[in-house]
Design an enzyme around this catalytic site. Structure first.
Site, short mmCIF file in Angstrom:
data_model
loop_
_atom_site.label_atom_id
_atom_site.label_comp_id
_atom_site.label_asym_id
_atom_site.label_seq_id
_atom_site.Cartn_x
_atom_site.Cartn_y
_atom_site.Cartn_z
N LYS A 6 62.36 -14.83 40.16
CA LYS A 6 63.49 -15.07 39.27
C LYS A 6 64.84 -14.82 39.94
O LYS A 6 65.85 -15.40 39.56
CB LYS A 6 63.36 -14.21 38.01
CG LYS A 6 63.46 -12.71 38.26
CD LYS A 6 63.36 -11.92 36.96
CE LYS A 6 63.48 -10.43 37.22
NZ LYS A 6 63.42 -9.63 35.98
N GLY A 15 62.09 -9.96 47.50
CA GLY A 15 62.03 -8.53 47.75
C GLY A 15 62.01 -7.66 46.52
O GLY A 15 61.80 -6.46 46.61
N CYS A 55 62.82 -3.31 44.84
CA CYS A 55 62.82 -2.44 46.02
C CYS A 55 63.86 -2.86 47.05
O CYS A 55 64.71 -2.07 47.44
CB CYS A 55 61.43 -2.44 46.64
SG CYS A 55 61.30 -1.38 48.11
N THR A 64 55.21 -8.54 38.76
CA THR A 64 56.59 -8.58 38.26
C THR A 64 57.29 -7.23 38.27
O THR A 64 58.45 -7.13 37.89
CB THR A 64 56.61 -9.16 36.84
OG1 THR A 64 55.58 -8.55 36.06
CG2 THR A 64 56.36 -10.66 36.87
N ALA A 87 65.37 14.46 36.07
CA ALA A 87 65.25 15.18 37.35
C ALA A 87 64.07 14.67 38.15
O ALA A 87 63.36 15.43 38.81
CB ALA A 87 65.12 16.69 37.09
N VAL A 127 62.58 11.51 40.97
CA VAL A 127 62.94 11.09 42.32
C VAL A 127 64.25 10.32 42.34
O VAL A 127 65.16 10.62 43.14
CB VAL A 127 61.81 10.23 42.93
CG1 VAL A 127 62.22 9.69 44.29
CG2 VAL A 127 60.53 11.04 43.05
N VAL A 148 68.72 15.14 25.56
CA VAL A 148 69.97 14.40 25.38
C VAL A 148 69.94 13.71 24.02
O VAL A 148 69.00 13.00 23.69
CB VAL A 148 70.17 13.36 26.50
CG1 VAL A 148 71.40 12.51 26.24
CG2 VAL A 148 70.27 14.05 27.86
N HIS A 188 54.87 20.08 71.79
CA HIS A 188 55.86 21.14 71.56
C HIS A 188 57.14 20.80 72.32
O HIS A 188 57.07 20.35 73.46
CB HIS A 188 55.31 22.48 72.05
CG HIS A 188 56.31 23.60 71.97
ND1 HIS A 188 56.61 24.23 70.79
CD2 HIS A 188 57.09 24.17 72.93
CE1 HIS A 188 57.52 25.17 71.02
NE2 HIS A 188 57.83 25.14 72.32
#
Length: 466
Positions: A33, A38, A41, A143, A181, A183, A237, A445
């Protein structure tokens, strides 16, 4: 036009499914659409947010940390317009890359709104209103999802924004209130805090990052608070009133109590996402959904209607781009007669803040709830040589292993490069590794990855450097 497979949606799940199907010899088409491929994202989600996270992190480093490294620079000046252009350049490069891959694999791309007109038929309505009817043996619904709205709160993408609007702000808000709260809220809150905003996060639950390991979430909140975040947890809220220049958010304790208000220049609503199925014609052809609006599928991603499949955010499971990609590959292989499969026990998740938070497998809460005996090994980045010299010592690695078999069941990391380090654990778990296997693997290391080895050693209480 007749195809073996038509994919509706070209987000990570959709375009990957189409490419894999074409590789396996299926005549494939996609319907999108947007004018660019992509999905959420690449266009208004993962990619642009990571561009702003990277740029804002560089800005904060130059402002606050360079001097301590012996690098003398004048105070950096923010050119937000140029930073937004940098972000858009990354978006354009990625979306054009998908377009190239579709052409390379000889996949027909139709730009317009897709609707399942009947079994084996997809109607595409272009922007000018013209219609095309495509014939196909199989249809794949990919979708994705849309932002979750709060009842009674209008998102105008100016004073009250979704994640999409939060990526397009033309100036840095003095006060940003984030509702949620999770991601997305914490990542975007981090971007604008680094650039100068005062950020307050309002969350209905009594913790941040619901679903993540509790110890990780608690420590992460402490780190974010030290960075300047303010938190109102256990808060419901009840409304947002806006003027041309500001917003007033009203909230009250989730358990009941007196109402409070917060003044903000911008309010970001980031309470999650919901499957996007509007206008697809699912009811028309009888595709079943669950009580959360997700398309119901079986173990092979098939719906109850023969020839119609679904993957990604539109079905059950974590709403993650890489989960959708793996499902896209699996369904294409199934349609080609192969044994497509997704291991849902080994899907990593990452919060791309600084420090990063990453997780794969079971949390301690999940193991306790299932009655599974386990051993835990932890190692802090304060004891890691590379983290010390880099001054990135916040956080730790935690490995959870079965008490009887030592098989690794979950790994949780908060710290520098956590999003990359977690894949060491993911590969180990995919092959059924024990904590002993990880502990016995030689690590270079000095690297941050040594913290993973030390956490594995700590499962048997034999870490070397603490």
């Amino acid at each position: 036009m007749s195809y073996d497979l038509i994919v509706i949606g070209t987000g990570p799940g959709g375009y990957v499914a189409a490419i894999r199907a074409a590789q396996l010899g299926l005549k494939t088409a996609v319907v999108e659409k947007r004018k660019t491929h992509g999905g959420t994202c690449l266009n208004v989600g993962c990619i642009p947010s990571k561009a702003l996270l990277h740029a804002s992190h560089m800005f904060e480093d130059a402002r606050d940390h360079f001097e301590g490294l012996g690098i003398g620079v004048s105070a950096p000046k923010l050119d937000l317009k140029k930073m937004q252009a940098f972000k858009q350049e990354g978006v354009d490069g990625n979306t054009k890359g998908v377009e190239f891959l579709l052409k390379k694999n000889k996949i027909d791309a139709f730009i317009g709104t897709g609707r399942i007109a009947a079994v084996g038929q997809v109607e595409v309505t272009a922007e000018d209103g013209s219609n095309q009817l495509l014939q196909t043996k199989n249809i794949l619904i990919a979708t994705g999802s849309d932002v979750t709205r709060l009842p009674g709160i209008e998102i105008d993408e100016k004073a009250v924004v979704s994640s999409t609007g939060a990526l397009e702000l033309e100036s840095v808000p003095k006060r940003l209130v984030v509702i949620g709260a999770g991601v997305i809220g914490l990542e975007l809150g981090s971007v604008w805090r680094r650039l100068g905003a005062e950020v307050t996060v309002v969350e209905y639950l009594d913790r941040i990052l619901p679903g993540m390991d509790g110890e990780i979430a608690k420590n992460f909140q402490r780190i974010l608070s030290k960075q300047g975040f303010q938190f109102k947890l256990g808060a419901k809220v009840t409304g947002v009133q806006t003027t041309s220049k500001s917003a007033t958010l009203t909230f009250e304790p989730a358990a009941g109590g007196a109402a409070e208000t917060l003044e903000a220049d911008v309010v970001l609503v980031a309470i999650g996402r919901v499957p996007y199925t509007e206008g697809l014609g699912l009811e028309h052809v009888g595709v079943q959904k669950d009580n959360r609006g997700r398309v119901l599928t079986d173990a092979h991603f098939a719906t109850n209607v023969t020839g119609i499949y679904a993957i990604g955010d539109v079905i059950a499971g974590p709403m993650l781009a890489h989960k959708a990609e793996d499902e896209g590959v699996a369904v294409a292989e199934i349609l080609a007669g192969k044994a497509g499969h997704v291991n849902y026990d080994v899907i990593p998740s990452v919060v791309y803040t600084f420090p990063e938070v990453a997780s794969v497998g079971k949390t301690e809460e999940e193991l306790k709830g299932a009655g599974i005996a386990y051993n835990a090994g932890k190692f802090p980045f304060t004891a890691n040589g590379r983290a010390k010299v880099n001054r990135t010592t916040d956080g730790f690695v935690k490995i959870l292993a079965d008490a009887a078999t030592d098989k690794v069941l979950g790994v949780h990391i908060i710290g520098p490069e956590a999003g990359n380090l977690i894949h060491e654990a993911a590969i180990a778990m995919e092959f059924g590794a024990s904590s002993e296997d990880m502990a016995r693997t030689c690590h270079a290391h000095p690297t941050l990855a040594e913290a993973v080895k030390e956490a594995a050693l700590a499962v048997e209480k034999r870490a070397i450097h603490m």
